[in-house]
Design a protein around this motif. Structure first.
Motif, mmCIF file in Angstrom:
data_model
loop_
_atom_site.group_PDB
_atom_site.id
_atom_site.type_symbol
_atom_site.label_atom_id
_atom_site.label_comp_id
_atom_site.label_asym_id
_atom_site.label_seq_id
_atom_site.Cartn_x
_atom_site.Cartn_y
_atom_site.Cartn_z
ATOM 1 N N GLY A 1 0.658 -1.165 -0.031
ATOM 2 C CA GLY A 1 -0.071 0.017 -0.086
ATOM 3 C C GLY A 1 0.686 1.211 -0.069
ATOM 4 O O GLY A 1 2.089 1.300 -0.516
ATOM 5 N N ALA A 2 0.310 2.220 0.181
ATOM 6 C CA ALA A 2 0.947 3.732 0.339
ATOM 7 C C ALA A 2 0.698 4.510 1.711
ATOM 8 O O ALA A 2 -0.258 4.504 2.404
ATOM 9 C CB ALA A 2 0.339 4.641 -0.737
ATOM 10 N N LEU A 3 1.949 4.769 2.421
ATOM 11 C CA LEU A 3 1.893 5.259 3.915
ATOM 12 C C LEU A 3 1.936 6.737 3.422
ATOM 13 O O LEU A 3 2.960 7.177 2.761
ATOM 14 C CB LEU A 3 3.104 4.602 4.514
ATOM 15 C CG LEU A 3 2.843 3.286 5.009
ATOM 16 C CD1 LEU A 3 4.046 2.901 5.727
ATOM 17 C CD2 LEU A 3 1.777 3.599 6.064
ATOM 18 N N THR A 4 1.346 7.726 4.140
ATOM 19 C CA THR A 4 1.357 9.050 3.886
ATOM 20 C C THR A 4 1.545 9.867 4.957
ATOM 21 O O THR A 4 1.396 9.236 6.090
ATOM 22 C CB THR A 4 0.174 9.831 3.241
ATOM 23 O OG1 THR A 4 -0.905 9.981 4.204
ATOM 24 C CG2 THR A 4 -0.431 8.673 2.005
ATOM 25 N N ALA A 5 1.853 10.994 5.127
ATOM 26 C CA ALA A 5 1.948 12.035 6.178
ATOM 27 C C ALA A 5 0.619 12.191 6.502
ATOM 28 O O ALA A 5 -0.553 11.942 5.811
ATOM 29 C CB ALA A 5 2.677 13.314 5.724
ATOM 30 N N VAL A 6 0.382 12.768 7.768
ATOM 31 C CA VAL A 6 -1.070 13.181 8.345
ATOM 32 C C VAL A 6 -1.313 14.426 7.673
ATOM 33 O O VAL A 6 -1.307 15.665 8.080
ATOM 34 C CB VAL A 6 -1.013 13.206 9.967
ATOM 35 C CG1 VAL A 6 -2.452 13.667 10.297
ATOM 36 C CG2 VAL A 6 -0.457 12.151 10.309
ATOM 37 N N SER A 7 -1.898 14.292 6.377
ATOM 38 C CA SER A 7 -2.186 15.445 5.546
ATOM 39 C C SER A 7 -3.113 15.082 4.609
ATOM 40 O O SER A 7 -3.009 14.163 3.723
ATOM 41 C CB SER A 7 -0.816 15.829 4.787
ATOM 42 O OG SER A 7 -1.117 16.738 3.778
ATOM 43 N N SER A 8 -4.294 16.027 4.480
ATOM 44 C CA SER A 8 -5.225 15.514 3.284
ATOM 45 C C SER A 8 -4.707 15.619 1.978
ATOM 46 O O SER A 8 -5.124 14.916 1.024
ATOM 47 C CB SER A 8 -6.361 16.699 3.720
ATOM 48 O OG SER A 8 -6.076 17.936 3.067
ATOM 49 N N SER A 9 -3.665 16.525 1.570
ATOM 50 C CA SER A 9 -3.281 16.634 0.379
ATOM 51 C C SER A 9 -2.530 15.423 -0.133
ATOM 52 O O SER A 9 -2.607 14.789 -0.945
ATOM 53 C CB SER A 9 -2.401 17.793 0.236
ATOM 54 O OG SER A 9 -3.232 19.142 0.256
ATOM 55 N N ARG A 10 -1.763 14.812 0.938
ATOM 56 C CA ARG A 10 -0.945 13.828 0.689
ATOM 57 C C ARG A 10 -1.798 12.406 0.372
ATOM 58 O O ARG A 10 -1.428 11.610 -0.414
ATOM 59 C CB ARG A 10 0.164 13.643 1.948
ATOM 60 C CG ARG A 10 1.228 14.361 1.823
ATOM 61 C CD ARG A 10 1.897 14.535 0.586
ATOM 62 N NE ARG A 10 2.703 13.367 0.269
ATOM 63 C CZ ARG A 10 3.894 13.044 1.088
ATOM 64 N NH1 ARG A 10 4.595 13.817 1.914
ATOM 65 N NH2 ARG A 10 4.576 11.656 0.840
ATOM 66 N N ILE A 11 -2.903 12.325 1.451
ATOM 67 C CA ILE A 11 -3.679 11.162 1.172
ATOM 68 C C ILE A 11 -4.538 11.314 -0.299
ATOM 69 O O ILE A 11 -4.604 10.380 -0.860
ATOM 70 C CB ILE A 11 -4.892 11.501 2.197
ATOM 71 C CG1 ILE A 11 -4.052 10.990 3.679
ATOM 72 C CG2 ILE A 11 -5.855 10.155 2.046
ATOM 73 C CD1 ILE A 11 -5.052 11.661 4.789
ATOM 74 N N ALA A 12 -4.946 12.569 -0.381
ATOM 75 C CA ALA A 12 -5.385 12.612 -1.842
ATOM 76 C C ALA A 12 -4.758 12.309 -2.751
ATOM 77 O O ALA A 12 -4.998 11.683 -3.937
ATOM 78 C CB ALA A 12 -5.983 14.153 -1.941
#
Length: 389
Positions: free
Chosen positions: A310-321
């Motif tokens: 999968g993909a791990l992201t920062a706690v950030s809506s933009s990175r999740i998007a």
């Protein structure tokens, strides 16, 4: 081995749900479970599931810190012939250690949280005292992640008597094409749409607000439908926000009473955008269904989700998007990551693996109660950096 598991309640969203899976897999590892809940949950489903799995379950009705809890638990454990008690949570830890001392049997405790939040001196002293008491009164301690092990080492000064064993789950299986087609038909989505599912509980810190922010940032023509399963105190607010936003209401649907496993089996992508989590069961179940994940890089999540699964992201809506859009646009990437997730689940998190590892710790505690804990049975990948909890 007759093992008594002491929990706060048989809440379907707590550890008792995982004990259903452990009980079903435990026979092959030589384990029989007696699950004792200190307080009633009001949810008879878990008690019935435990009985079907072969476990004995008992619900007591003792108020928090009621001194009568200890003799009541002693009576239940003695009558059931329990040889070792395994506790989960602050109050169960205290009661289990006292009951084990009276019965002269070993006691084991599982860490389910990491207390790394900012604290004043008094809080730090209390946390240290609890950890030192655990070392003194528990025969063994189990951490579910390397993150917890490292935290424990910082507080206690050593990891003597501690083993790292990730929680497991019964194999949820992979959906058939026919099942997926029925699921998508029920949602009313097109054949080219990607279905992304979140089954995290709707409570503070689980990040559904940030998830909705991410969905709002997606291009209008992105072919994705987001399903929010489960329930919790934030559900009315989340539903209100979605209904009041045309962009979200056209993309986000709620399935409050749906089985989380059924949602995950039908999904193309799992979303888990929490702000803190130690070893989230939904992500483990998602791997079992072969569903690739987009998850925040916090707590013990990097020990579940890897770049292969999968993909791990920062706690950030933009990175999740950004990561969700990447998954939506690349079906080959989803297939590769889904297959890797399924393999990882079977190797690391399947309930039979979990039961076998716990069985070794139980035998060690029963036979050599004064000996050091066995070497870590399964060392997960490195935990998230400090400060990400």
């Amino acid at each position: 081995m007759k093992i008594g598991h002491l929990v706060e309640s048989l809440d379907p969203h707590g550890v008792a749900a995982a004990l259903v899976d452990l009980s079903a897999a435990g026979r092959a590892a030589g384990i029989d479970l007696v699950v004792v809940a200190l307080a009633p949950s009001g949810h008879p489903g878990i008690a019935a599931a435990l009985e079907r799995s072969g476990a004995t379950s008992v619900e007591l009705n003792v108020a928090p810190w009621d001194p009568r809890a200890i003799p009541k638990v002693v009576e239940v454990l003695r009558s059931a012939g329990v040889e070792l008690v395994h506790s989960h949570g602050p109050r169960p830890d205290v009661v289990a250690s006292a009951a084990a001392a009276r019965l002269r049997i070993p006691a084991i405790s599982t860490l389910h949280r990491v207390h790394d939040q900012p604290a004043d001196r008094a809080d730090r002293l209390r946390r240290t005292a609890k950890t030192l008491a655990r070392k003194r009164f528990m025969t063994r301690t189990i951490a579910t992640s390397v993150l917890q092990r490292d935290w424990y080492h910082r507080v206690a000064g050593s990891t003597e008597g501690l083993s790292v064993i990730p929680d497991g789950a019964a194999d949820p299986g992979v959906a058939t094409p026919e099942e997926i087609a029925r699921f998508r038909q029920g949602l009313g989505v097109g054949s080219d749409d990607v279905v992304a599912v979140s089954v995290a509980p709707m409570r503070r810190g689980q990040g559904q607000d940030m998830l909705l922010d991410a969905v709002a940032e997606l291009p209008e023509d992105e072919p994705v439908t987001v399903v929010l399963g489960g329930d919790g105190p934030l559900r009315p607010w989340l539903e209100s926000r979605v209904s009041g936003d045309d962009a979200l209401s056209g993309r986000v649907v709620f399935r409050r009473r749906a089985d989380p496993v059924e949602l995950l089996r039908g999904a193309d992508v799992q979303l888990h955008t929490t702000r803190h989590d130690t070893m989230p069961r939904p992500l483990i179940l998602g791997q079992g269904t072969g569903t690739p994940a987009v998850a925040t890089r916090v707590g013990g999540i990097p020990e579940i989700v890897t770049r292969d699964t999968g993909a791990l992201t920062a706690v950030s809506s933009s990175r999740i998007a950004d990561e969700l859009a990447r998954m939506v646009r690349d079906p080959d990437l989803r297939r590769r990551r889904g297959a890797a997730a399924r393999r990882r689940f079977l190797e690391r998190f399947e309930a039979g693996v979990w039961a076998a590892q716990l069985g070794e710790v139980y035998r060690s505690a029963l036979r050599y109660s004064d000996a050091p804990a066995p070497a870590e049975l399964d060392t997960p990948e490195p935990a998230a950096p400090a400060g990400s909890v």
